[in-house]
Design a protein around this motif. Structure first.
Motif, PDB file in Angstrom:
ATOM      1  N   THR A 147     -24.289 -48.090 -16.892  1.00  0.00           N
ATOM      2  CA  THR A 147     -23.821 -48.217 -18.270  1.00  0.00           C
ATOM      3  C   THR A 147     -22.725 -47.180 -18.454  1.00  0.00           C
ATOM      4  OG1 THR A 147     -26.015 -48.927 -19.022  1.00  0.00           O
ATOM      5  CG2 THR A 147     -24.467 -48.176 -20.700  1.00  0.00           C
ATOM      6  N   ALA A 148     -21.527 -47.634 -18.838  1.00  0.00           N
ATOM      7  CA  ALA A 148     -20.386 -46.730 -18.853  1.00  0.00           C
ATOM      8  C   ALA A 148     -19.442 -47.032 -20.011  1.00  0.00           C
ATOM      9  CB  ALA A 148     -19.617 -46.815 -17.536  1.00  0.00           C
ATOM     10  N   LEU A 149     -18.827 -45.984 -20.525  1.00  0.00           N
ATOM     11  CA  LEU A 149     -17.784 -46.067 -21.541  1.00  0.00           C
ATOM     12  C   LEU A 149     -16.477 -45.548 -20.952  1.00  0.00           C
ATOM     13  CD1 LEU A 149     -19.650 -44.538 -24.631  1.00  0.00           C
ATOM     14  CD2 LEU A 149     -19.089 -46.957 -24.316  1.00  0.00           C
ATOM     15  N   ALA A 150     -15.368 -46.207 -21.287  1.00  0.00           N
ATOM     16  CA  ALA A 150     -14.040 -45.724 -20.919  1.00  0.00           C
ATOM     17  C   ALA A 150     -13.214 -45.558 -22.186  1.00  0.00           C
ATOM     18  CB  ALA A 150     -13.352 -46.688 -19.962  1.00  0.00           C
ATOM     19  N   TRP A 151     -12.472 -44.475 -22.269  1.00  0.00           N
ATOM     20  CA  TRP A 151     -11.747 -44.109 -23.491  1.00  0.00           C
ATOM     21  C   TRP A 151     -10.248 -44.225 -23.270  1.00  0.00           C
ATOM     22  CZ3 TRP A 151     -12.472 -43.040 -28.507  1.00  0.00           C
ATOM     23  CH2 TRP A 151     -11.510 -42.307 -29.189  1.00  0.00           C
ATOM     24  N   SER A 152      -9.557 -44.818 -24.242  1.00  0.00           N
ATOM     25  CA  SER A 152      -8.098 -44.872 -24.207  1.00  0.00           C
ATOM     26  C   SER A 152      -7.593 -44.946 -25.636  1.00  0.00           C
ATOM     27  CB  SER A 152      -7.613 -46.090 -23.409  1.00  0.00           C
ATOM     28  OG  SER A 152      -6.205 -46.170 -23.414  1.00  0.00           O
ATOM     29  N   GLY A 153      -6.881 -43.907 -26.079  1.00  0.00           N
ATOM     30  CA  GLY A 153      -6.383 -43.874 -27.459  1.00  0.00           C
ATOM     31  C   GLY A 153      -7.535 -43.781 -28.421  1.00  0.00           C
ATOM     32  N   SER A 154      -7.735 -44.837 -29.218  1.00  0.00           N
ATOM     33  CA  SER A 154      -8.884 -44.895 -30.121  1.00  0.00           C
ATOM     34  C   SER A 154      -9.829 -46.025 -29.739  1.00  0.00           C
ATOM     35  CB  SER A 154      -8.408 -45.102 -31.571  1.00  0.00           C
ATOM     36  OG  SER A 154      -7.727 -46.349 -31.699  1.00  0.00           O
ATOM     37  N   GLU A 155      -9.633 -46.601 -28.540  1.00  0.00           N
ATOM     38  CA  GLU A 155     -10.467 -47.710 -28.093  1.00  0.00           C
ATOM     39  C   GLU A 155     -11.501 -47.232 -27.084  1.00  0.00           C
ATOM     40  OE1 GLU A 155      -7.896 -51.799 -28.428  1.00  0.00           O
ATOM     41  OE2 GLU A 155      -7.689 -50.628 -26.594  1.00  0.00           O
ATOM     42  N   LEU A 156     -12.692 -47.790 -27.216  1.00  0.00           N
ATOM     43  CA  LEU A 156     -13.769 -47.530 -26.268  1.00  0.00           C
ATOM     44  C   LEU A 156     -14.194 -48.854 -25.651  1.00  0.00           C
ATOM     45  CD1 LEU A 156     -16.181 -44.871 -27.809  1.00  0.00           C
ATOM     46  CD2 LEU A 156     -15.111 -44.786 -25.555  1.00  0.00           C
ATOM     47  N   ALA A 157     -14.166 -48.903 -24.327  1.00  0.00           N
ATOM     48  CA  ALA A 157     -14.659 -50.073 -23.602  1.00  0.00           C
ATOM     49  C   ALA A 157     -16.029 -49.741 -23.028  1.00  0.00           C
ATOM     50  CB  ALA A 157     -13.693 -50.440 -22.482  1.00  0.00           C
ATOM     51  N   LEU A 158     -16.895 -50.741 -22.983  1.00  0.00           N
ATOM     52  CA  LEU A 158     -18.261 -50.574 -22.479  1.00  0.00           C
ATOM     53  C   LEU A 158     -18.539 -51.632 -21.432  1.00  0.00           C
ATOM     54  CD1 LEU A 158     -21.300 -49.558 -22.713  1.00  0.00           C
ATOM     55  CD2 LEU A 158     -21.571 -51.325 -24.460  1.00  0.00           C
ATOM     56  N   VAL A 159     -19.111 -51.224 -20.295  1.00  0.00           N
ATOM     57  CA  VAL A 159     -19.695 -52.172 -19.342  1.00  0.00           C
ATOM     58  C   VAL A 159     -21.142 -51.762 -19.129  1.00  0.00           C
ATOM     59  CG1 VAL A 159     -17.554 -52.776 -18.170  1.00  0.00           C
ATOM     60  CG2 VAL A 159     -18.925 -50.875 -17.313  1.00  0.00           C
ATOM     61  N   HIS A 160     -21.989 -52.764 -18.868  1.00  0.00           N
ATOM     62  CA  HIS A 160     -23.427 -52.477 -18.804  1.00  0.00           C
ATOM     63  C   HIS A 160     -24.129 -53.507 -17.950  1.00  0.00           C
ATOM     64  CE1 HIS A 160     -27.619 -52.097 -19.997  1.00  0.00           C
ATOM     65  NE2 HIS A 160     -27.588 -53.346 -20.398  1.00  0.00           N
ATOM     66  N   ILE A 161     -25.014 -53.016 -17.069  1.00  0.00           N
ATOM     67  CA  ILE A 161     -25.906 -53.902 -16.334  1.00  0.00           C
ATOM     68  C   ILE A 161     -27.180 -53.134 -16.017  1.00  0.00           C
ATOM     69  CG2 ILE A 161     -24.914 -53.318 -14.065  1.00  0.00           C
ATOM     70  CD1 ILE A 161     -25.404 -56.337 -13.357  1.00  0.00           C
ATOM     71  N   GLY A 162     -28.328 -53.779 -16.196  1.00  0.00           N
ATOM     72  CA  GLY A 162     -29.609 -53.129 -15.947  1.00  0.00           C
ATOM     73  C   GLY A 162     -30.329 -52.772 -17.222  1.00  0.00           C
ATOM     74  N   ASP A 163     -31.189 -51.741 -17.159  1.00  0.00           N
ATOM     75  CA  ASP A 163     -31.964 -51.355 -18.335  1.00  0.00           C
ATOM     76  C   ASP A 163     -31.657 -49.944 -18.817  1.00  0.00           C
ATOM     77  OD1 ASP A 163     -33.126 -49.997 -16.256  1.00  0.00           O
ATOM     78  OD2 ASP A 163     -35.193 -50.507 -16.770  1.00  0.00           O
ATOM     79  N   SER A 164     -30.565 -49.340 -18.335  1.00  0.00           N
ATOM     80  CA  SER A 164     -30.052 -48.170 -19.040  1.00  0.00           C
ATOM     81  C   SER A 164     -29.456 -48.671 -20.354  1.00  0.00           C
ATOM     82  CB  SER A 164     -29.000 -47.449 -18.197  1.00  0.00           C
ATOM     83  OG  SER A 164     -29.573 -46.953 -17.006  1.00  0.00           O
ATOM     84  N   ARG A 165     -29.168 -47.785 -21.282  1.00  0.00           N
ATOM     85  CA  ARG A 165     -28.750 -48.234 -22.609  1.00  0.00           C
ATOM     86  C   ARG A 165     -27.588 -47.412 -23.151  1.00  0.00           C
ATOM     87  NH1 ARG A 165     -34.566 -49.111 -25.764  1.00  0.00           N
ATOM     88  NH2 ARG A 165     -35.287 -50.886 -24.500  1.00  0.00           N
ATOM     89  N   ALA A 166     -26.890 -48.010 -24.119  1.00  0.00           N
ATOM     90  CA  ALA A 166     -25.872 -47.305 -24.898  1.00  0.00           C
ATOM     91  C   ALA A 166     -26.218 -47.463 -26.370  1.00  0.00           C
ATOM     92  CB  ALA A 166     -24.483 -47.872 -24.622  1.00  0.00           C
ATOM     93  N   TYR A 167     -26.211 -46.341 -27.097  1.00  0.00           N
ATOM     94  CA  TYR A 167     -26.481 -46.322 -28.533  1.00  0.00           C
ATOM     95  C   TYR A 167     -25.258 -45.764 -29.273  1.00  0.00           C
ATOM     96  CZ  TYR A 167     -31.515 -46.610 -27.340  1.00  0.00           C
ATOM     97  OH  TYR A 167     -32.746 -46.974 -26.861  1.00  0.00           O
ATOM     98  N   LEU A 168     -25.089 -46.211 -30.498  1.00  0.00           N
ATOM     99  CA  LEU A 168     -24.053 -45.674 -31.372  1.00  0.00           C
ATOM    100  C   LEU A 168     -24.691 -45.175 -32.660  1.00  0.00           C
ATOM    101  CD1 LEU A 168     -21.180 -45.232 -32.549  1.00  0.00           C
ATOM    102  CD2 LEU A 168     -21.190 -47.664 -33.191  1.00  0.00           C
ATOM    103  N   LEU A 169     -24.437 -43.923 -32.992  1.00  0.00           N
ATOM    104  CA  LEU A 169     -24.812 -43.380 -34.292  1.00  0.00           C
ATOM    105  C   LEU A 169     -23.554 -43.357 -35.150  1.00  0.00           C
ATOM    106  CD1 LEU A 169     -27.197 -41.973 -35.908  1.00  0.00           C
ATOM    107  CD2 LEU A 169     -26.033 -39.829 -35.337  1.00  0.00           C
TER     108      LEU A 169
END
Length: 356
Positions: free
Chosen positions: A212-234
């Motif tokens: 599970t990974a985030l990539a940052w560019s400018g003000s954009e965030l890209a997310l890719v995900h596979i498996g049962d790790s997780r990404a949360y946003l507060l």
């Protein structure tokens, strides 16, 4: 005894023949007679009341495993079970409301009001891995910098190398220019190839890793995900899970065959159906992906299941709401996992979106 064909019985109770065949396989609604020669199914007319109850329970979204429980109870006990289920549905809807709001904002491009002199945004990050209190080896990997934030949970004999290799492949790739989501997808494909080469000689399913990974560019965030790790946003005090677990029990929940409560004690609750792994018959990974506009004040948490299976969402939210820096927040999360027994490796990364 009057018997109805499966077609006539389906029309009378409102269930499709396909559904009736499935319910017969599950022992939920068994035909009265099955012709040994043709396989045709017939039902008694007095089975209609039972079938109608099943149809009504499916219409309110009750999982099949729970329907089996309800239909075996007295009317009073069944009524209490339905009432309890509906309270859970309403609580789940309330919990998912922030995700719906987030998706509306994401799809419409809604964000904070623009000013004449917008301030650039940057990430302030930290990452942690911890062996836990039970496992002899740490197979998790994590990374966090101003460009890439990632967690990976390895499994199998080469799990430790697989998770580290997947994360290192992302980090060592070229920086994203323009299409940050496309660049992250390509990096995930490179990570998959690297893990396949690592585990090529192992028997299926062999070793592998979640990613599970985030990539940052400018003000954009890209997310890719596979498996049962997780990404949360507060965001604005609301905690939203951005990823979907690629596990067997989550598939059963999605199909209505299992409730979330039943999944907690399922003997195969950690079995993955999608991951980065090798083996002779390994299917393509097919990671999920997402692109969104970040906002100042957003806080992103990535975690392996050694953290989020121990700490429920309300605990995660309470810790993430603390106005501490990322290092202190992760220290507190790991401390709480240890206090709860830390049965698995713990891996987490935190990224705060701040105005430069």
């Amino acid at each position: 005894m009057e018997l109805l064909t499966i077609g006539a019985f389906a029309r009378a109770c409102g269930l499709s023949p396909k559904a009736l065949r499935l319910y017969a396989e599950l022992g939920l609604l068994t035909p009265a007679v099955v012709d040994e020669r043709t396989g045709y199914r017939h039902y008694r007319r007095d089975q209609l009341e039972h079938a109608l109850l099943v149809a009504w329970l499916r219409r309110i979204g009750m999982p099949l495993a729970r329907i089996r429980l309800v239909t075996g109870q007295s009317r009073a006990d069944a009524a209490r079970e339905v009432a309890a289920f509906w309270r859970e549905v309403e609580a789940d809807v309330a919990a998912r409301r922030p995700l719906a709001s987030f998706l509306v904002d994401h799809l419409t491009g809604k964000g904070p009001e623009m000013t004449d002199t917008p301030r650039p945004l940057v990430l302030r990050c930290a990452a942690r891995t911890d062996r836990g209190l039970v496992r002899e080896q740490n197979q998790d990997a994590a990374h966090a910098d101003a460009r890439i934030v990632a967690v990976a949970d390895g499994f199998g004999p080469s799990g430790e190398r697989a998770s580290s290799l997947a994360v290192d492949t992302l980090v060592d790739g070229p920086p994203a220019t323009g299409d940050v989501l496309g660049a992250l997808r390509l990096a995930a494909e490179r990570a998959e190839r690297s893990v396949r080469l690592l585990t090529a000689d192992e028997p299926d399913p062999g070793s592998g890793t979640t990613l599970t990974a985030l990539a940052w560019s400018g003000s954009e965030l890209a997310l890719v995900h596979i498996g049962d790790s997780r990404a949360y946003l507060l965001r604005d005090g609301e905690l939203t899970r951005l990823t979907h677990d690629h596990t067997l029990v989550q598939t059963l929940i999605d199909e209505g065959r299992l409730s979330a409560a039943e999944a907690e004690s399922h003997p195969q609750r950690t079995r993955l159906v999608r991951a980065l792994h090798g083996g002779a018959d390994a299917a393509p990974s097919r990671p999920d992906s997402l692109l969104q506009q970040a906002r100042a004040g957003d806080r992103y948490l990535l975690s392996s299941d050694g953290l989020h299976r121990v700490l429920p969402d309300d605990v995660l939210r309470s810790v993430l709401l603390e106005p501490a820096d990322p290092e202190a927040v992760l220290d507190e999360l790991v401390r709480r996992v240890h206090a709860a027994g830390a049965p698995d490796n713990v891996c987490c990364a935190l990224a705060d979106v701040v105005a430069a």
